[in-house]
Motif scaffolding. Structure first.
Motif, PDB file in Angstrom:
ATOM      1  N   ASN A  45      48.615  41.433  45.304  1.00 36.54           N
ATOM      2  CA  ASN A  45      48.746  42.730  45.973  1.00 36.54           C
ATOM      3  C   ASN A  45      47.791  43.724  45.332  1.00 36.54           C
ATOM      4  OD1 ASN A  45      51.154  45.375  46.088  1.00 36.54           O
ATOM      5  ND2 ASN A  45      49.861  44.721  47.750  1.00 36.54           N
ATOM      6  N   ILE A  46      46.795  44.129  46.092  1.00 35.25           N
ATOM      7  CA  ILE A  46      45.880  45.189  45.671  1.00 35.25           C
ATOM      8  C   ILE A  46      45.879  46.196  46.822  1.00 35.25           C
ATOM      9  CG2 ILE A  46      43.557  45.815  44.944  1.00 35.25           C
ATOM     10  CD1 ILE A  46      43.156  42.906  44.037  1.00 35.25           C
ATOM     11  N   PRO A  47      46.735  47.215  46.722  1.00 37.08           N
ATOM     12  CA  PRO A  47      46.854  48.175  47.819  1.00 37.08           C
ATOM     13  C   PRO A  47      45.518  48.837  48.157  1.00 37.08           C
ATOM     14  CG  PRO A  47      48.618  48.476  46.234  1.00 37.08           C
ATOM     15  CD  PRO A  47      47.636  47.523  45.623  1.00 37.08           C
ATOM     16  N   THR A  52      39.271  50.525  45.233  1.00 37.81           N
ATOM     17  CA  THR A  52      38.031  50.829  44.509  1.00 37.81           C
ATOM     18  C   THR A  52      38.244  50.872  42.998  1.00 37.81           C
ATOM     19  OG1 THR A  52      38.367  53.201  44.872  1.00 37.81           O
ATOM     20  CG2 THR A  52      36.928  52.050  46.421  1.00 37.81           C
ATOM     21  N   GLN A  53      39.457  51.173  42.555  1.00 41.42           N
ATOM     22  CA  GLN A  53      39.734  51.176  41.122  1.00 41.42           C
ATOM     23  C   GLN A  53      39.955  49.758  40.579  1.00 41.42           C
ATOM     24  OE1 GLN A  53      41.728  53.198  43.239  1.00 41.42           O
ATOM     25  NE2 GLN A  53      40.459  55.005  42.907  1.00 41.42           N
ATOM     26  N   GLN A  54      40.110  48.789  41.465  1.00 41.64           N
ATOM     27  CA  GLN A  54      40.402  47.419  41.037  1.00 41.64           C
ATOM     28  C   GLN A  54      39.319  46.420  41.466  1.00 41.64           C
ATOM     29  OE1 GLN A  54      44.534  46.147  41.113  1.00 41.64           O
ATOM     30  NE2 GLN A  54      45.093  48.132  41.997  1.00 41.64           N
ATOM     31  N   LEU A  55      38.115  46.894  41.655  1.00 38.35           N
ATOM     32  CA  LEU A  55      37.025  46.025  42.100  1.00 38.35           C
ATOM     33  C   LEU A  55      36.741  44.885  41.129  1.00 38.35           C
ATOM     34  CD1 LEU A  55      34.542  48.665  43.550  1.00 38.35           C
ATOM     35  CD2 LEU A  55      35.902  47.000  44.840  1.00 38.35           C
ATOM     36  N   ALA A  56      37.005  45.078  39.860  1.00 39.94           N
ATOM     37  CA  ALA A  56      36.747  44.031  38.863  1.00 39.94           C
ATOM     38  C   ALA A  56      37.544  42.761  39.153  1.00 39.94           C
ATOM     39  CB  ALA A  56      37.061  44.552  37.463  1.00 39.94           C
ATOM     40  N   LYS A  59      35.460  40.177  41.020  1.00 36.42           N
ATOM     41  CA  LYS A  59      34.252  39.630  40.398  1.00 36.42           C
ATOM     42  C   LYS A  59      34.379  38.113  40.224  1.00 36.42           C
ATOM     43  CE  LYS A  59      30.950  40.463  36.805  1.00 36.42           C
ATOM     44  NZ  LYS A  59      30.486  41.380  35.819  1.00 36.42           N
ATOM     45  N   GLY A  60      33.346  37.414  40.657  1.00 35.91           N
ATOM     46  CA  GLY A  60      33.300  35.967  40.525  1.00 35.91           C
ATOM     47  C   GLY A  60      34.060  35.197  41.597  1.00 35.91           C
ATOM     48  N   LYS A  61      34.674  35.898  42.517  1.00 39.32           N
ATOM     49  CA  LYS A  61      35.410  35.227  43.592  1.00 39.32           C
ATOM     50  C   LYS A  61      34.438  34.886  44.716  1.00 39.32           C
ATOM     51  CE  LYS A  61      39.373  36.194  41.608  1.00 39.32           C
ATOM     52  NZ  LYS A  61      39.796  35.391  40.502  1.00 39.32           N
ATOM     53  N   GLU A  62      34.371  33.600  45.058  1.00 41.41           N
ATOM     54  CA  GLU A  62      33.438  33.164  46.094  1.00 41.41           C
ATOM     55  C   GLU A  62      33.945  33.438  47.502  1.00 41.41           C
ATOM     56  OE1 GLU A  62      31.407  29.240  46.479  1.00 41.41           O
ATOM     57  OE2 GLU A  62      31.485  29.411  44.293  1.00 41.41           O
ATOM     58  N   ASN A  63      35.210  33.179  47.721  1.00 40.39           N
ATOM     59  CA  ASN A  63      35.812  33.346  49.037  1.00 40.39           C
ATOM     60  C   ASN A  63      37.001  34.287  48.916  1.00 40.39           C
ATOM     61  OD1 ASN A  63      34.274  31.285  50.609  1.00 40.39           O
ATOM     62  ND2 ASN A  63      35.119  29.966  49.027  1.00 40.39           N
ATOM     63  N   ILE A  64      36.972  35.355  49.692  1.00 47.41           N
ATOM     64  CA  ILE A  64      38.019  36.366  49.634  1.00 47.41           C
ATOM     65  C   ILE A  64      38.558  36.590  51.044  1.00 47.41           C
ATOM     66  CG2 ILE A  64      38.535  38.784  49.090  1.00 47.41           C
ATOM     67  CD1 ILE A  64      36.049  38.664  47.169  1.00 47.41           C
ATOM     68  N   VAL A  65      39.886  36.615  51.166  1.00 46.62           N
ATOM     69  CA  VAL A  65      40.536  36.925  52.434  1.00 46.62           C
ATOM     70  C   VAL A  65      41.450  38.124  52.187  1.00 46.62           C
ATOM     71  CG1 VAL A  65      42.125  36.135  54.234  1.00 46.62           C
ATOM     72  CG2 VAL A  65      40.474  34.538  53.246  1.00 46.62           C
ATOM     73  N   VAL A  66      41.245  39.186  52.948  1.00 50.46           N
ATOM     74  CA  VAL A  66      42.099  40.368  52.865  1.00 50.46           C
ATOM     75  C   VAL A  66      42.956  40.445  54.116  1.00 50.46           C
ATOM     76  CG1 VAL A  66      40.588  41.684  51.326  1.00 50.46           C
ATOM     77  CG2 VAL A  66      40.262  41.858  53.790  1.00 50.46           C
ATOM     78  N   PHE A  67      44.170  40.958  53.966  1.00 58.68           N
ATOM     79  CA  PHE A  67      45.070  41.079  55.098  1.00 58.68           C
ATOM     80  C   PHE A  67      46.081  42.180  54.833  1.00 58.68           C
ATOM     81  CE2 PHE A  67      46.255  37.626  52.307  1.00 58.68           C
ATOM     82  CZ  PHE A  67      47.566  37.919  51.978  1.00 58.68           C
ATOM     83  N   CYS A  68      46.806  42.567  55.884  1.00 55.73           N
ATOM     84  CA  CYS A  68      47.774  43.668  55.780  1.00 55.73           C
ATOM     85  C   CYS A  68      48.870  43.466  56.819  1.00 55.73           C
ATOM     86  CB  CYS A  68      47.064  45.005  55.944  1.00 55.73           C
ATOM     87  SG  CYS A  68      46.242  45.200  57.544  1.00 55.73           S
ATOM     88  N   ARG A  69      49.405  44.541  57.362  1.00 53.86           N
ATOM     89  CA  ARG A  69      50.467  44.442  58.361  1.00 53.86           C
ATOM     90  C   ARG A  69      49.892  44.193  59.759  1.00 53.86           C
ATOM     91  NH1 ARG A  69      52.485  47.786  61.958  1.00 53.86           N
ATOM     92  NH2 ARG A  69      51.450  49.594  61.073  1.00 53.86           N
ATOM     93  N   SER A  79      35.338  46.445  54.603  1.00 52.94           N
ATOM     94  CA  SER A  79      34.196  47.365  54.577  1.00 52.94           C
ATOM     95  C   SER A  79      33.964  47.923  53.182  1.00 52.94           C
ATOM     96  CB  SER A  79      34.414  48.521  55.555  1.00 52.94           C
ATOM     97  OG  SER A  79      34.448  48.056  56.871  1.00 52.94           O
ATOM     98  N   ILE A  80      35.025  48.324  52.516  1.00 51.77           N
ATOM     99  CA  ILE A  80      34.903  48.866  51.149  1.00 51.77           C
ATOM    100  C   ILE A  80      34.330  47.811  50.222  1.00 51.77           C
ATOM    101  CG2 ILE A  80      36.234  49.620  49.125  1.00 51.77           C
ATOM    102  CD1 ILE A  80      38.149  51.032  51.146  1.00 51.77           C
ATOM    103  N   LEU A  81      34.840  46.593  50.315  1.00 50.53           N
ATOM    104  CA  LEU A  81      34.348  45.525  49.446  1.00 50.53           C
ATOM    105  C   LEU A  81      32.884  45.204  49.737  1.00 50.53           C
ATOM    106  CD1 LEU A  81      37.548  43.344  49.429  1.00 50.53           C
ATOM    107  CD2 LEU A  81      36.539  44.501  47.449  1.00 50.53           C
ATOM    108  N   ALA A  82      32.499  45.166  51.002  1.00 53.81           N
ATOM    109  CA  ALA A  82      31.099  44.912  51.360  1.00 53.81           C
ATOM    110  C   ALA A  82      30.187  45.998  50.799  1.00 53.81           C
ATOM    111  CB  ALA A  82      30.952  44.803  52.870  1.00 53.81           C
ATOM    112  N   GLN A  83      30.631  47.248  50.880  1.00 57.75           N
ATOM    113  CA  GLN A  83      29.836  48.371  50.357  1.00 57.75           C
ATOM    114  C   GLN A  83      29.698  48.321  48.840  1.00 57.75           C
ATOM    115  OE1 GLN A  83      31.928  51.795  51.834  1.00 57.75           O
ATOM    116  NE2 GLN A  83      31.314  51.432  53.947  1.00 57.75           N
ATOM    117  N   ASN A  84      30.589  47.582  48.194  1.00 61.14           N
ATOM    118  CA  ASN A  84      30.565  47.482  46.733  1.00 61.14           C
ATOM    119  C   ASN A  84      30.063  46.130  46.249  1.00 61.14           C
ATOM    120  OD1 ASN A  84      31.838  49.994  45.325  1.00 61.14           O
ATOM    121  ND2 ASN A  84      32.980  49.700  47.229  1.00 61.14           N
ATOM    122  N   GLY A  85      29.347  45.420  47.106  1.00 59.41           N
ATOM    123  CA  GLY A  85      28.678  44.199  46.687  1.00 59.41           C
ATOM    124  C   GLY A  85      29.462  42.914  46.865  1.00 59.41           C
ATOM    125  N   TYR A  86      30.469  42.921  47.720  1.00 55.06           N
ATOM    126  CA  TYR A  86      31.265  41.726  47.995  1.00 55.06           C
ATOM    127  C   TYR A  86      31.184  41.395  49.487  1.00 55.06           C
ATOM    128  CZ  TYR A  86      33.129  42.704  43.377  1.00 55.06           C
ATOM    129  OH  TYR A  86      33.247  42.947  42.030  1.00 55.06           O
TER     130      TYR A  86
END
Length: 105
Positions: A45-47, A52-56, A59-69, A79-86
């Motif tokens: 859970n990364i709300p 943006t405070q938990q971008l670290a 780091k090093g994750k090759e495949n990331i899936v985000v989801f919500c309600r 979008s936030i992750l893409a703007q920060n290099g992910y």
């Protein structure tokens, strides 16, 4: 299927399943209270409001899936992750949709 998925289309289930099978980092961007009421097995859970405070944590994750309600916050998270290099982030939409894919494998 979530409301926003109905409006904007669902994620590619085949791609989502392949990404999950590759050991994706599963991230539920809902609030801690929502997360505690049920989520995807193995998800963290990364709300969205603290992403943006938990971008670290990404780091090093090759495949990331985000989801919500519904898919709205996960779209913003992608979008936030893409703007920060992910750029390798997949928007899974609603957590129930991701859960269905995960449990049907």
């Amino acid at each position: 299927m979530g409301f926003f998925s109905l409006l904007f289309g669902t994620p590619d289930n085949k791609l989502l399943a392949e990404t999950i099978n590759k050991g994706a980092f599963l991230v539920d961007v809902r609030s801690p209270r929502e997360f505690s009421s049920g989520s995807v097995k193995g998800a963290v859970n990364i709300p969205l409001d603290s992403l943006t405070q938990q971008l670290a944590k990404f780091k090093g994750k090759e495949n990331i899936v985000v989801f919500c309600r519904s898919g709205n916050r996960s779209s913003t998270a992608k979008s936030i992750l893409a703007q920060n290099g992910y750029p390798q982030v997949l928007d899974g939409g609603a957590w129930q949709d991701v859960n269905k894919i995960l449990t049907n494998q």
